[in-house]
Motif scaffolding. Structure first.
Motif, short mmCIF file in Angstrom:
data_model
loop_
_atom_site.label_atom_id
_atom_site.label_comp_id
_atom_site.label_asym_id
_atom_site.label_seq_id
_atom_site.Cartn_x
_atom_site.Cartn_y
_atom_site.Cartn_z
N ALA A 242 0.83 -1.21 0.00
CA ALA A 242 0.00 0.00 0.00
C ALA A 242 0.86 1.26 0.00
CB ALA A 242 -0.93 -0.01 1.21
N ALA A 243 1.94 1.24 0.79
CA ALA A 243 2.86 2.38 0.80
C ALA A 243 3.54 2.55 -0.54
CB ALA A 243 3.89 2.20 1.91
N SER A 257 11.36 2.84 -0.64
CA SER A 257 12.06 2.41 0.56
C SER A 257 11.35 2.97 1.78
CB SER A 257 13.52 2.88 0.54
OG SER A 257 14.22 2.41 1.67
N VAL A 258 10.77 2.08 2.57
CA VAL A 258 10.01 2.48 3.75
C VAL A 258 10.91 2.30 4.96
CG1 VAL A 258 7.88 2.16 5.04
CG2 VAL A 258 7.95 1.54 2.62
N LEU A 394 11.22 7.77 -0.82
CA LEU A 394 11.43 7.52 0.60
C LEU A 394 10.13 7.77 1.36
CD1 LEU A 394 14.89 9.25 1.23
CD2 LEU A 394 14.41 6.96 0.34
N THR A 395 9.72 6.79 2.15
CA THR A 395 8.55 6.93 3.00
C THR A 395 8.88 6.36 4.37
OG1 THR A 395 7.63 4.82 2.22
CG2 THR A 395 6.97 6.80 1.04
N GLU A 420 4.27 13.65 -1.20
CA GLU A 420 3.55 14.50 -0.26
C GLU A 420 2.72 13.69 0.72
OE1 GLU A 420 1.20 17.37 -2.30
OE2 GLU A 420 2.91 18.53 -3.01
N ALA A 421 2.12 12.60 0.26
CA ALA A 421 1.26 11.76 1.12
C ALA A 421 1.57 10.31 0.80
CB ALA A 421 -0.20 12.08 0.90
N ALA A 422 2.48 9.72 1.54
CA ALA A 422 2.96 8.39 1.17
C ALA A 422 2.61 7.33 2.20
CB ALA A 422 4.47 8.43 0.97
#
Length: 479
Positions: A242-243, A257-258, A394-395, A420-422
């Motif tokens: 989902a991310a 990359s979370v 990047l999140t 902006e919204a990750a």
């Protein structure tokens, strides 16, 4: 028109309402509680249901809701009755109580699960739960979707992966019947292996591709949540996927990359890649025409709070940005014993290289160590056949660190993007908005990149990275 994404996280339930332009109209969150022991981690699924009702009621009035999708943690599993109501606690994604069942699973199908299955995956936990004949296996998102629809629902290929679902083709389709729209997902439950494990097919959910219609909001739940009765509920994905949707990383060469408590990488390949070490596994692309390879490390930002208890991390980050360059310290920080990506080493232990005279050096040493693991992970994926990164979105919570963002760009040698919204909830809103069309195209329209950070060349970082990899090899972790 607007769509709702719901994220069943570990610490909270989050919902977001997003319109077609990608603008966020409303957000809401409610906390969740966990019960933990040395190797176990549980949550009460009824708490999810209550929290989801509350967040939906908070966001639904801000737009005309056209649909919703739900994501949850990968590998979290529980049992329900035949009506889809929970009858067991939820065994969470990192619950390792069922490790003793791993040899039995491997013996049931060595070629399939000899290197791929891990103790925290859902299948060992199902054996530990020992479902009765009048019970069903479900994942977190399935339970909440079933509560909203008023009946059991199909699961998706993403959540089913760690339950043992074969994403390719097993030649035997077990219990995996068509979904609500009449289209079954590719692959199937490996019925023979499940029979050897004593798990009959009727216990397992139907499986569909993400984005498939699996139900609609019932009249009863519409009255509680404010989401109109009949609103489509579509099959979601796990939170990592989902991310990735929220980051817009849905074409080969674009990676997500979370970096939160741990580090998770997700990318795209046209063809399925296999990893004999078991460090990398792949979900199906939500559009059904490719794969999402990646892995999850035991390194991450979570190590900072344990290695620097009580420290002002924001102050240390500001001080780090004033440094002339990298520090000579490199720390391999593990949030728990062992490593699972980019190499599998149950015996792995953290270590320090160089001098660590103060908290600032320890802080930056951890940041450098995680960035080096991130680079090594990309090198491992590339060796397996994945396309090298052109850019990395990047999140995760670590993006608050300006120093870390720049450091990761420098170590990777490619531009990094900050959406902006990750968050995963946003990704589920994008999936719901796709309406059965291309998720990649929908994400291209809706996902907004806030900033791009260009890499800076650094011979010092290259040397430090070489020493770090050499130490991993010396310890036998890269075998």
């Amino acid at each position: 028109m607007a769509w709702i994404g719901v994220d069943l996280g570990t610490q909270s339930v989050r919902a977001v309402l997003v319109e077609a332009t990608g603008e966020v109209l409303a957000r809401a969150a409610r906390p969740l509680t966990s019960r933990r022991g040395e190797v176990w981690h549980e949550q009460d699924p009824q708490e999810w249901i209550t929290a989801v009702e509350q967040v939906l009621a908070e966001v639904a009035s801000f737009g005309e809701v056209e649909g919703l999708a739900i994501c949850s943690t990968s590998g979290t599993v529980l049992l329900t009755d035949l009506d889809g109501r929970p009858v067991s606690p939820a065994l969470m994604y990192d619950d390792a109580r069922a490790a003793n069942f791993l040899p039995r699973i491997v013996a049931a199908d060595p070629d399939r699960w000899g290197s791929a299955m891990q103790p925290t995956w859902a299948l060992p936990k199902i054996l530990w739960l020992d479902p009765a004949e009048d019970q069903l296996v479900a994942h977190s998102a399935d339970v909440v979707a079933a509560d909203l629809a008023g009946h059991p629902v199909a699961t998706d290929t993403s959540h089913a992966l760690k339950t043992g679902y074969d994403l390719v083709d097993v030649g035997e389709r077990g219990s995996d019947a068509p979904g609500a729209d009449g289209a079954a997902a590719p692959g199937g439950w490996p019925a023979s292996a499940f029979e050897r494990l004593g798990l009959p097919g009727h216990l397992l959910p139907q499986v569909v591709l993400p984005g498939t219609l699996i139900g609609t909001v019932s009249v009863a739940k519409a009255q509680v949540t404010g989401v109109p009765a009949g609103t489509p509920i579509v099959a979601g994905m796990t939170d990592g996927c989902a991310a990735q949707i929220a980051a817009g990383a849905l074409t080969p060469g674009a990676w997500n990359s979370v970096l939160g408590t741990t580090l998770v990488l997700k990318g795209v390949t046209k063809d399925l890649i296999t990893d004999p070490t078991g460090a990398v596994y792949s979900h199906r692309h939500p559009d059904g025409d490719g794969w999402l390879p990646g892995g999850a490390s035991n390194t991450g930002a979570g190590a900072l709070t344990t290695m620097l208890p009580g420290a002002d991390l924001d102050a240390l980050d500001r001080a780090a940005t004033q440094l002339a360059g990298p520090v000579g310290a490199t720390i391999y920080p593990l949030t728990k014993p062992g490593e699972r990506f980019p190499f599998v080493a149950p015996e792995a232990a953290g270590f320090e290289l160089g001098d660590v005279p103060d908290d600032l050096h320890r802080y930056v040493g951890v940041l450098q160590g995680v960035a080096f693991i991130e680079r090594l992970a990309f090198e491992h994926l590339t060796k397996l056949g994945a396309e090298a990164p052109r850019s990395v979105a990047l999140t995760g919570g670590a993006v608050r660190s300006e120093h870390w963002n720049q450091l990761r760009a420098d170590v990777l040698g490619v531009p990094v993007e900050l959406p902006e919204a990750a968050d995963p909830a946003y990704g589920m809103a994008v999936l719901a908005a796709s309406g059965g069309t291309s998720v990649a195209e929908t994400a291209r329209r809706m996902v907004r990149i806030g900033r791009v950070i260009e890499p800076r060349p650094s011979d010092r970082l290259t040397d430090l990275y070489g020493g770090f990899v050499a130490e991993l090899d010396r310890r036998g972790y890269l075998r």
